[in-house]
Scaffold this motif. Structure first.
Motif, PDB file in Angstrom:
ATOM      1  N   ALA A 190       2.656   4.473  -5.016  1.00 26.46           N
ATOM      2  CA  ALA A 190       3.975   4.471  -5.632  1.00 26.46           C
ATOM      3  C   ALA A 190       4.107   5.548  -6.702  1.00 26.46           C
ATOM      4  CB  ALA A 190       4.268   3.088  -6.241  1.00 26.46           C
ATOM      5  N   TRP A 194      10.458   0.848  -8.761  1.00 23.92           N
ATOM      6  CA  TRP A 194      10.334   1.711  -7.577  1.00 23.92           C
ATOM      7  C   TRP A 194       9.617   0.958  -6.460  1.00 23.92           C
ATOM      8  CZ3 TRP A 194       7.039   3.579  -4.048  1.00 23.92           C
ATOM      9  CH2 TRP A 194       7.463   4.652  -3.274  1.00 23.92           C
ATOM     10  N   THR A 234       7.103  -1.802  -1.384  1.00 25.36           N
ATOM     11  CA  THR A 234       5.647  -1.669  -1.389  1.00 25.36           C
ATOM     12  C   THR A 234       4.953  -2.738  -2.221  1.00 25.36           C
ATOM     13  OG1 THR A 234       5.647  -0.142  -3.266  1.00 25.36           O
ATOM     14  CG2 THR A 234       5.789   0.823  -1.066  1.00 25.36           C
ATOM     15  N   THR A 282      12.024  -1.664  -4.948  1.00 25.05           N
ATOM     16  CA  THR A 282      13.098  -1.019  -4.195  1.00 25.05           C
ATOM     17  C   THR A 282      12.603  -0.474  -2.867  1.00 25.05           C
ATOM     18  OG1 THR A 282      14.263  -0.446  -6.224  1.00 25.05           O
ATOM     19  CG2 THR A 282      14.808   0.841  -4.272  1.00 25.05           C
ATOM     20  N   ASN A 283      11.390   0.045  -2.849  1.00 26.09           N
ATOM     21  CA  ASN A 283      10.840   0.673  -1.649  1.00 26.09           C
ATOM     22  C   ASN A 283       9.968  -0.257  -0.812  1.00 26.09           C
ATOM     23  OD1 ASN A 283      11.708   3.635  -1.680  1.00 26.09           O
ATOM     24  ND2 ASN A 283      11.200   3.151  -3.798  1.00 26.09           N
ATOM     25  N   ALA A 292       6.891   8.230  -6.537  1.00 24.11           N
ATOM     26  CA  ALA A 292       7.935   8.140  -7.576  1.00 24.11           C
ATOM     27  C   ALA A 292       7.871   9.281  -8.579  1.00 24.11           C
ATOM     28  CB  ALA A 292       7.826   6.795  -8.300  1.00 24.11           C
TER      29      ALA A 292
END
Length: 114
Positions: free
Chosen positions: A106, A19, A25, A22-23, A110
């Motif tokens: 996150a 996550w 961070t 993908t984002n 998430a």
């Protein structure tokens, strides 16, 4: 690789590491397996953050042995591998303060908790 004298590690569930990547961070490369994302930390800085890892499923590792993949191993597929974030600058060791902040944010995003 031995964990303790120079390096410590933080282990999180693999989906949280995915996550973060993908984002956008994630700030440092991490070691990935099917079950975990593992960030290396400089031991002298990590000591101050040993109680900061309050995200569910996240664990600080201050001693023991860690499987470290060779550089250049493909990022996809099975087995232990390095995963590098977009814009990566070649740093294999994460900043403990930045990682603690990023993991908590996150997890909230998430999983709705953290």
């Amino acid at each position: 690789m031995a964990i303790g004298a120079q390096l410590e590690a933080v282990r999180a569930p693999a989906d949280l590491g995915a996550w973060m990547r993908t984002n956008g961070t994630e700030k440092a490369a991490h070691i990935a397996t099917a079950q975990h994302a593992v960030w290396l930390l400089p031991a002298e800085e990590a000591a101050a953050y040993r109680t900061a890892w309050r995200v569910p499923g996240v664990r600080h590792v201050a001693s023991g042995l860690l499987a470290v993949p060779q550089a250049g191993r493909p990022e996809v597929g099975a087995g232990v591998r390095w995963v590098v974030p977009r814009g990566w600058k070649g740093r294999h060791v994460a900043s403990p303060s930045q990682l603690a902040t990023d993991l908590a944010a996150a997890a909230r995003a998430a999983w709705g908790g953290g």
